[in-house]
Design a protein around this motif. Structure first.
Motif, PDB file in Angstrom:
ATOM      1  N   LYS A 140      16.210  42.003  32.776  1.00 15.16           N
ATOM      2  CA  LYS A 140      16.839  42.492  32.231  1.00 15.16           C
ATOM      3  C   LYS A 140      15.818  44.597  32.242  1.00 15.16           C
ATOM      4  CE  LYS A 140      19.419  40.717  28.688  1.00 15.16           C
ATOM      5  NZ  LYS A 140      18.873  40.579  26.980  1.00 15.16           N
ATOM      6  N   LYS A 141      14.287  43.666  32.824  1.00 19.91           N
ATOM      7  CA  LYS A 141      13.664  45.058  33.390  1.00 19.91           C
ATOM      8  C   LYS A 141      13.794  45.839  34.845  1.00 19.91           C
ATOM      9  CE  LYS A 141       9.866  43.474  30.368  1.00 19.91           C
ATOM     10  NZ  LYS A 141       8.689  43.253  29.779  1.00 19.91           N
ATOM     11  N   GLU A 143      15.863  44.637  38.793  1.00 17.53           N
ATOM     12  CA  GLU A 143      16.514  43.557  40.070  1.00 17.53           C
ATOM     13  C   GLU A 143      15.285  43.417  40.352  1.00 17.53           C
ATOM     14  OE1 GLU A 143      19.306  42.022  39.798  1.00 17.53           O
ATOM     15  OE2 GLU A 143      19.410  42.775  37.540  1.00 17.53           O
ATOM     16  N   ARG A 500      26.594  37.655  33.946  1.00 17.13           N
ATOM     17  CA  ARG A 500      25.729  38.624  33.876  1.00 17.13           C
ATOM     18  C   ARG A 500      27.117  40.275  34.315  1.00 17.13           C
ATOM     19  NH1 ARG A 500      21.716  36.044  36.040  1.00 17.13           N
ATOM     20  NH2 ARG A 500      21.773  37.207  37.526  1.00 17.13           N
ATOM     21  N   GLU A 503      29.770  40.696  32.432  1.00 20.55           N
ATOM     22  CA  GLU A 503      28.914  41.483  30.513  1.00 20.55           C
ATOM     23  C   GLU A 503      28.824  43.078  31.042  1.00 20.55           C
ATOM     24  OE1 GLU A 503      25.181  41.637  27.933  1.00 20.55           O
ATOM     25  OE2 GLU A 503      25.798  40.239  30.018  1.00 20.55           O
ATOM     26  N   GLU A 504      28.589  43.125  32.735  1.00 24.79           N
ATOM     27  CA  GLU A 504      28.510  44.823  33.276  1.00 24.79           C
ATOM     28  C   GLU A 504      29.850  45.610  33.431  1.00 24.79           C
ATOM     29  OE1 GLU A 504      26.667  48.719  34.724  1.00 24.79           O
ATOM     30  OE2 GLU A 504      26.055  46.273  33.625  1.00 24.79           O
TER      31      GLU A 504
END
Length: 663
Positions: A140-141, A143, A500, A503-504
């Motif tokens: 999450k921080k 890529e 992901r 979700e995005e």
């Protein structure tokens, strides 16, 4: 250290074989162990043979004691061979135990290697799990940091896999080298055993050939000696018979005419009886020979020691029977000679009496009958002729008797030689049968040993093959597990990436929905303001229309015609055209309610606005799915499997206004 009884016997046997140079590898090992146990040699210890070993020449004739000694030596040799076979079996068992210990050590080493590898794999898996957790936490921080960590992890994994593969390849090569070395050692041991067995067989064949040659020489010497004795006896008998026949011929010339005929008849009957007796004797000898051959063949099937004892007893019995037959034949010949002498004496006395009687009769006849002289002369001439005939007949009978006796003697000699030859052949056949049995037993023993060696070699090869197959299966299972693990990890990563992405997408969709809602609210406010302005304009237009209607009514009432058929003038609008009453229609009401009154065709030109037309948007289906779609999603076939995965990923991502879980 003192030795036990069996150890002493084995020590003496092995030291003698060492002196003769006939020790094999296992016997040499056993002798070294016994020497180490017994310590330095003492004066009472067996001494090795000095110089060249010379064997004694074979005996001229078989002897029971020597045969017993030979049987004892053969039994000792057989016991020594059994002991040597036992030693070989012990050596093979020790080698097999060593191989099993090596195999167990290799298995333990392999298990340790597997355990270390499992621990290493577990540590690597744990490290991978930690790295994966860390990567997921830091995803999450940034890529970029996640991509770098993933790349580094894949490189480490590739290096570890390459190292594991290299180690597995090195282990496989080492095991193959060890298996090849074991196989070469087993082949060398088998070749050595085969060479020793071949050398032993050659030695046994040489000893058997020497023994057979000695027995053949002894049998030939015995047959020669017996033939010489039989020839001497036959020569003496023929001489005695010739003397007796000469005496008989000398006495037969004086026999009378009547006695010659009787003698011829007696000789004929005697010849027939003798021929019958000779035929009966020949049949009896043939039966005895057949019985002897059957007995010899039956005895050949017994054990070796029993055969040798039976052969000795048979030889003794045959010798006794031969001596008895010779004694009976000699007694019979003596009786015949005595009877012939008695008959000759009786015939001589009778001839003398007859001669005296004839002389007396002649004198009487001469005195009484002188006138019959011529008749007597004639009778005398006839008598002389008859006498000559009788003499010739007697000579012929004597020659015939001599010929028959010679033929009988020749037949007896031939039968005796044939019996000797048959006995020699029976002995040789028995010896050959014994040798064949020993050779068959030796061959069977060697075949059993060869089969056992082949079975052990096949078992070792089968164990190696099973071990290689298990190793290959283990490697294959490890590779499959590794691939499966990698596939599951890849699938997991793909699912996570897809989650992901979903979700995005959901987040983007929620933002778009929020934006659309805000735009819809602003549009609704604008539409409300526009509707209020339009309603105000409509109200003003209606009021203007009502005023116009009132004015037109007043004008119509003012200009009302007198004729009932007269039509009122048409109403005109402010512009001079005929005015059409404007009425709010149902479509306008619906347009006003829906906010799309710009599409109403019944509105007045003054009430129309210039708002832009909205585009038609294809709204996604939010109601229940079709039955075919639901069945396809349930079975997860083809396109619907992907659809089912998407529905699973989207489930729970809806909002209160758009509940996606309703599907």
């Amino acid at each position: 250290m003192a030795l036990t009884g069996p150890e002493k016997a084995m020590y003496n046997f092995l030291i003698k074989r060492e002196a003769a140079g006939n020790l094999n590898a296992s016997q040499k090992t056993a002798l070294d162990a016994l020497k180490a146990k017994v310590g330095p040699a003492s004066p009472s210890s067996p001494q090795p043979l000095k110089g060249k070993v010379v064997t004694a020449p074979p005996p001229p004739a078989p002897d029971a004691a020597k045969q017993a000694a030979a049987a004892k030596a053969a039994a000792a040799k057989k016991a020594a061979d059994a002991k040597a076979a036992k030693d070989r079996a012990d050596a093979v068992a020790a080698q097999k135990a060593k191989s099993a210990a090596d195999a167990r050590a290799a298995a333990a080493k392999k298990a340790a290697e597997l355990e270390a590898k499992k621990k290493k794999d577990a540590a690597l898996a744990k490290a991978k799990a930690d790295a994966e957790a860390k990567r997921l936490a830091e995803a999450k921080k940034a890529e970029a940091l996640a991509a770098a960590a993933k790349k580094k992890q894949e490189e480490e994994k590739a290096k570890a896999l390459a190292a594991a593969k290299a180690k597995a390849r090195a282990d496989a090569e080492r095991r193959e080298k060890e298996a090849l070395a074991k196989k070469q050692a087993a082949d060398a041991a088998a070749a050595k055993l085969k060479a020793e067995a071949l050398a032993k067989e050659q030695r046994e064949k040489a000893a058997a050939a020497a023994k057979l040659k000695a027995e053949k020489d002894a049998a030939a010497a015995l047959a020669k000696k017996r033939a010489a004795e039989a020839a001497a006896r036959e020569k003496a008998r023929l001489k005695e018979e010739a003397d007796a026949k000469a005496k008989k011929e000398a006495e037969a010339r004086a026999r009378a005419a009547a006695e010659a005929k009787r003698k011829a008849d007696e000789l004929a009957s005697k010849r027939r009886a003798e021929e019958e007796a000779a035929a009966a004797a020949a049949r009896k000898r043939a039966d005895e020979a057949a019985k002897e051959r059957a007995r010899v063949e039956a005895e050949a099937k017994a054990k070796k020691l029993a055969q040798e004892r039976a052969a000795a007893e048979e030889a003794k019995r045959k010798e006794t029977e031969r001596i008895e037959r010779e004694r009976v034949a000699a007694a019979k010949r003596a009786e015949e000679q005595a009877a012939a002498a008695k008959r000759a004496e009786e015939q001589a006395a009778k001839a003398e009496r007859e001669r005296l009687a004839r002389e007396k009769a002649a004198r009487e006849i001469k005195e009484r009958m002188k006138r019959e002289a011529e008749e007597r002369e004639r009778k005398a001439a006839a008598a002389r002729a008859a006498e000559e005939q009788r003499r010739v007949a007697a000579e012929r009978a004597a020659a015939e008797e001599k010929r028959v006796a010679a033929e009988r003697a020749e037949r007896a000699r031939l039968e005796e030689a044939q019996l000797a030859e048959e006995r020699a052949e029976a002995d040789l056949r028995a010896q050959r049968d014994r040798e064949q049995q020993e050779h068959a037993a030796r061959r069977a023993r060697e075949e059993v040993e060869a089969r056992e060696a082949a079975a052990r070699l096949n078992a070792e090869r089968e164990a190696q093959r099973r071990e290689a197959a298990e190793e290959a299966a283990r490697k294959k299972a490890e590779i499959a597990a590794q691939r499966k693990k990698e596939a599951s990890e890849k699938k997991k990563r793909e699912a996570e990436e897809k989650a992901r992405a979903i979700e995005e997408s959901a987040r983007q969709k929620r933002a778009d929905d929020e934006r659309r809602k805000q735009e819809a609210a602003a549009a609704a406010e604008r539409d409300a303001a526009a509707r209020a302005a339009e309603e105000e304009e409509a109200r003003k237009a209606e009021e203007a229309q009502e005023a116009l209607a009132k004015a037109a009514a007043a004008e119509a009432a003012k200009n009302k015609p007198t004729s009932p058929r007269a039509k009122p003038p048409p109403r005109r609008a402010a512009g001079g055209a005929a005015a059409k009453p404007v009425v709010a229609s149902m479509s306008r009401k619906r347009a006003r309610d829906s906010g799309a009154d710009d599409d109403d065709a019944d509105a007045a030109p003054a009430a129309r606005t210039t708002k832009p037309r909205l585009k038609k948007v294809k709204v996604e289906r939010t109601g229940p799915l079709r039955r075919s779609t639901r069945e396809g999603i349930k079975k997860k076939k083809g396109f619907y499997s992907q659809r089912a995965m998407e529905l699973e990923a989207w489930k729970g991502t809806g909002t209160k206004d758009d509940p996606y879980d309703a599907r």
